[in-house]
Design a protein around this motif. Sequence first.
Motif, PDB file in Angstrom:
ATOM      1  N   LYS A  49       4.150  53.750 -36.643  1.00  0.00           N
ATOM      2  CA  LYS A  49       4.288  53.331 -35.094  1.00  0.00           C
ATOM      3  C   LYS A  49       3.095  53.166 -34.512  1.00  0.00           C
ATOM      4  CE  LYS A  49       6.520  55.729 -31.138  1.00  0.00           C
ATOM      5  NZ  LYS A  49       7.460  57.064 -30.696  1.00  0.00           N
ATOM      6  N   LEU A  50       2.025  53.644 -34.876  1.00  0.00           N
ATOM      7  CA  LEU A  50       0.638  53.313 -34.448  1.00  0.00           C
ATOM      8  C   LEU A  50       0.478  51.923 -34.546  1.00  0.00           C
ATOM      9  CD1 LEU A  50      -2.205  54.177 -33.151  1.00  0.00           C
ATOM     10  CD2 LEU A  50      -2.999  54.576 -35.517  1.00  0.00           C
ATOM     11  N   GLN A  51       0.595  51.262 -35.739  1.00  0.00           N
ATOM     12  CA  GLN A  51       0.512  49.836 -36.034  1.00  0.00           C
ATOM     13  C   GLN A  51       0.990  49.021 -35.175  1.00  0.00           C
ATOM     14  OE1 GLN A  51      -1.562  48.078 -38.038  1.00  0.00           O
ATOM     15  NE2 GLN A  51      -2.392  49.901 -39.175  1.00  0.00           N
ATOM     16  N   LYS A  52       2.662  49.425 -35.008  1.00  0.00           N
ATOM     17  CA  LYS A  52       3.128  48.531 -33.924  1.00  0.00           C
ATOM     18  C   LYS A  52       2.815  48.528 -32.436  1.00  0.00           C
ATOM     19  CE  LYS A  52       5.177  47.797 -37.676  1.00  0.00           C
ATOM     20  NZ  LYS A  52       3.661  47.338 -38.495  1.00  0.00           N
ATOM     21  N   ILE A  53       2.400  49.888 -31.919  1.00  0.00           N
ATOM     22  CA  ILE A  53       1.977  49.930 -30.623  1.00  0.00           C
ATOM     23  C   ILE A  53       0.779  49.249 -30.656  1.00  0.00           C
ATOM     24  CG2 ILE A  53       1.272  51.434 -28.870  1.00  0.00           C
ATOM     25  CD1 ILE A  53       3.443  53.616 -29.727  1.00  0.00           C
ATOM     26  N   GLY A  75      -2.141  41.187 -39.905  1.00  0.00           N
ATOM     27  CA  GLY A  75      -1.185  40.749 -41.215  1.00  0.00           C
ATOM     28  C   GLY A  75       0.100  40.889 -40.870  1.00  0.00           C
ATOM     29  N   LYS A  76       1.015  39.954 -41.444  1.00  0.00           N
ATOM     30  CA  LYS A  76       2.367  40.027 -41.464  1.00  0.00           C
ATOM     31  C   LYS A  76       2.891  40.427 -42.585  1.00  0.00           C
ATOM     32  CE  LYS A  76       2.564  35.544 -38.828  1.00  0.00           C
ATOM     33  NZ  LYS A  76       3.159  34.153 -38.767  1.00  0.00           N
ATOM     34  N   TRP A  77       3.070  41.802 -42.489  1.00  0.00           N
ATOM     35  CA  TRP A  77       3.393  42.415 -43.768  1.00  0.00           C
ATOM     36  C   TRP A  77       4.994  42.980 -43.732  1.00  0.00           C
ATOM     37  CZ3 TRP A  77      -0.629  46.808 -45.134  1.00  0.00           C
ATOM     38  CH2 TRP A  77      -1.864  46.257 -45.411  1.00  0.00           C
ATOM     39  N   ARG A  78       5.537  43.501 -44.686  1.00  0.00           N
ATOM     40  CA  ARG A  78       6.826  43.791 -44.988  1.00  0.00           C
ATOM     41  C   ARG A  78       7.481  44.516 -43.732  1.00  0.00           C
ATOM     42  NH1 ARG A  78      10.379  43.952 -48.962  1.00  0.00           N
ATOM     43  NH2 ARG A  78       8.932  43.590 -50.403  1.00  0.00           N
ATOM     44  N   TYR A  79       6.630  45.672 -43.263  1.00  0.00           N
ATOM     45  CA  TYR A  79       7.310  46.211 -41.931  1.00  0.00           C
ATOM     46  C   TYR A  79       6.677  45.637 -40.724  1.00  0.00           C
ATOM     47  CZ  TYR A  79       9.516  49.133 -45.458  1.00  0.00           C
ATOM     48  OH  TYR A  79      10.213  49.716 -46.513  1.00  0.00           O
ATOM     49  N   GLY A  80       6.271  44.509 -40.585  1.00  0.00           N
ATOM     50  CA  GLY A  80       5.586  44.029 -39.278  1.00  0.00           C
ATOM     51  C   GLY A  80       4.281  43.928 -39.230  1.00  0.00           C
ATOM     52  N   PRO A  81       3.578  43.847 -38.350  1.00  0.00           N
ATOM     53  CA  PRO A  81       2.285  43.613 -37.933  1.00  0.00           C
ATOM     54  C   PRO A  81       1.437  44.680 -38.335  1.00  0.00           C
ATOM     55  CG  PRO A  81       3.293  43.275 -35.658  1.00  0.00           C
ATOM     56  CD  PRO A  81       4.467  43.489 -36.883  1.00  0.00           C
ATOM     57  N   VAL A  82       0.237  44.342 -39.199  1.00  0.00           N
ATOM     58  CA  VAL A  82      -0.409  45.493 -39.666  1.00  0.00           C
ATOM     59  C   VAL A  82      -2.032  44.947 -39.501  1.00  0.00           C
ATOM     60  CG1 VAL A  82      -1.340  46.864 -41.553  1.00  0.00           C
ATOM     61  CG2 VAL A  82       0.848  46.517 -41.144  1.00  0.00           C
ATOM     62  N   VAL A 146       9.608  48.294 -35.596  1.00  0.00           N
ATOM     63  CA  VAL A 146       9.523  47.391 -36.701  1.00  0.00           C
ATOM     64  C   VAL A 146      10.763  46.340 -36.412  1.00  0.00           C
ATOM     65  CG1 VAL A 146      10.099  47.053 -38.886  1.00  0.00           C
ATOM     66  CG2 VAL A 146       8.770  48.929 -38.342  1.00  0.00           C
ATOM     67  N   GLU A 147      11.779  46.461 -36.002  1.00  0.00           N
ATOM     68  CA  GLU A 147      13.046  45.722 -35.833  1.00  0.00           C
ATOM     69  C   GLU A 147      12.556  44.945 -34.702  1.00  0.00           C
ATOM     70  OE1 GLU A 147      16.329  45.774 -36.743  1.00  0.00           O
ATOM     71  OE2 GLU A 147      15.797  46.927 -38.423  1.00  0.00           O
ATOM     72  N   LYS A 148      11.865  45.337 -33.661  1.00  0.00           N
ATOM     73  CA  LYS A 148      11.533  44.498 -32.542  1.00  0.00           C
ATOM     74  C   LYS A 148      10.485  43.520 -32.976  1.00  0.00           C
ATOM     75  CE  LYS A 148       9.130  45.109 -28.040  1.00  0.00           C
ATOM     76  NZ  LYS A 148       9.855  44.115 -27.326  1.00  0.00           N
ATOM     77  N   THR A 149       9.617  43.636 -33.771  1.00  0.00           N
ATOM     78  CA  THR A 149       8.629  42.619 -34.215  1.00  0.00           C
ATOM     79  C   THR A 149       9.261  41.854 -35.322  1.00  0.00           C
ATOM     80  OG1 THR A 149       7.848  43.922 -36.278  1.00  0.00           O
ATOM     81  CG2 THR A 149       6.627  44.405 -34.204  1.00  0.00           C
ATOM     82  N   HIS A 150      10.185  42.199 -36.271  1.00  0.00           N
ATOM     83  CA  HIS A 150      10.910  41.280 -37.173  1.00  0.00           C
ATOM     84  C   HIS A 150      11.914  40.099 -36.254  1.00  0.00           C
ATOM     85  CE1 HIS A 150      10.711  43.814 -40.837  1.00  0.00           C
ATOM     86  NE2 HIS A 150       9.657  43.736 -40.538  1.00  0.00           N
ATOM     87  N   LYS A 151      12.123  40.626 -35.060  1.00  0.00           N
ATOM     88  CA  LYS A 151      12.912  39.415 -34.324  1.00  0.00           C
ATOM     89  C   LYS A 151      12.280  38.445 -33.863  1.00  0.00           C
ATOM     90  CE  LYS A 151      16.513  42.804 -33.071  1.00  0.00           C
ATOM     91  NZ  LYS A 151      17.077  43.685 -32.102  1.00  0.00           N
ATOM     92  N   GLU A 152      10.806  38.577 -33.719  1.00  0.00           N
ATOM     93  CA  GLU A 152      10.140  37.600 -33.205  1.00  0.00           C
ATOM     94  C   GLU A 152       9.950  36.213 -34.012  1.00  0.00           C
ATOM     95  OE1 GLU A 152       6.418  39.389 -31.950  1.00  0.00           O
ATOM     96  OE2 GLU A 152       7.274  40.532 -30.733  1.00  0.00           O
ATOM     97  N   PRO A 153       9.801  35.265 -33.739  1.00  0.00           N
ATOM     98  CA  PRO A 153       9.888  33.964 -34.753  1.00  0.00           C
ATOM     99  C   PRO A 153       8.593  33.826 -35.605  1.00  0.00           C
ATOM    100  CG  PRO A 153      10.285  33.235 -32.577  1.00  0.00           C
ATOM    101  CD  PRO A 153       9.953  34.647 -32.266  1.00  0.00           C
TER     102      PRO A 153
END
Length: 181
Positions: A49-53, A75-82, A146-153
């Motif tokens: 959660k910290l990474q996504k915020i 980075g674009k990692w499996r669970y979104g930006p990191v 995570v879902e929110k970041t995964h929906k971004e192009p």
Amino acid sequence: MHILEYGYFKKSATGRRIVMTDKYRAIDIANYILWYAGEKGHEGLTALKLQKILYYVVTGYLKKTGEFLFNEKIGKWRYGPVIPSVYHTFKNKKYGLIKKPISNFIEVEGKFVADPFNPNNIDKDTQTIIENIVDRLIDCTAFELVEKTHKEPAWRDYKSLILESWDSPTYTKEELLAATD
């Protein structure tokens, strides 16, 4: 002047590092997010959660100021930006809560000493940006973010590469500007 993985720094007369190419380090902003969440009554944040915020703070700051908040790749990692440096700092927490900011260590006279986090080291304008974004996202679960970041192009369009590669692609400035915070 010394070269670090994520920028240049020099030592001041007091031995403190002065970063030359960026306003803050990613860990400074992550620490502020943790501190602010605690001030708002939250017990802590998971590393995920910290990474996504943190990602949405970076994108919000870039949109508002036209500048990068820090000079570290995302980075674009499996669970979104990191942000790898923040990931490595907190990875031992796994799924547990990170309850407070961590101290950094600086070199003074050849020795490393603790440099406790101080929220006042973040300027007021930056604090306001961070706080507004944290207030909007703090009640989301890590996996909702995570879902929110995964929906971004920027992530969705590279999904197969991200999931199949050990060397993750990184976000461009244009992709960060297009994020939906």
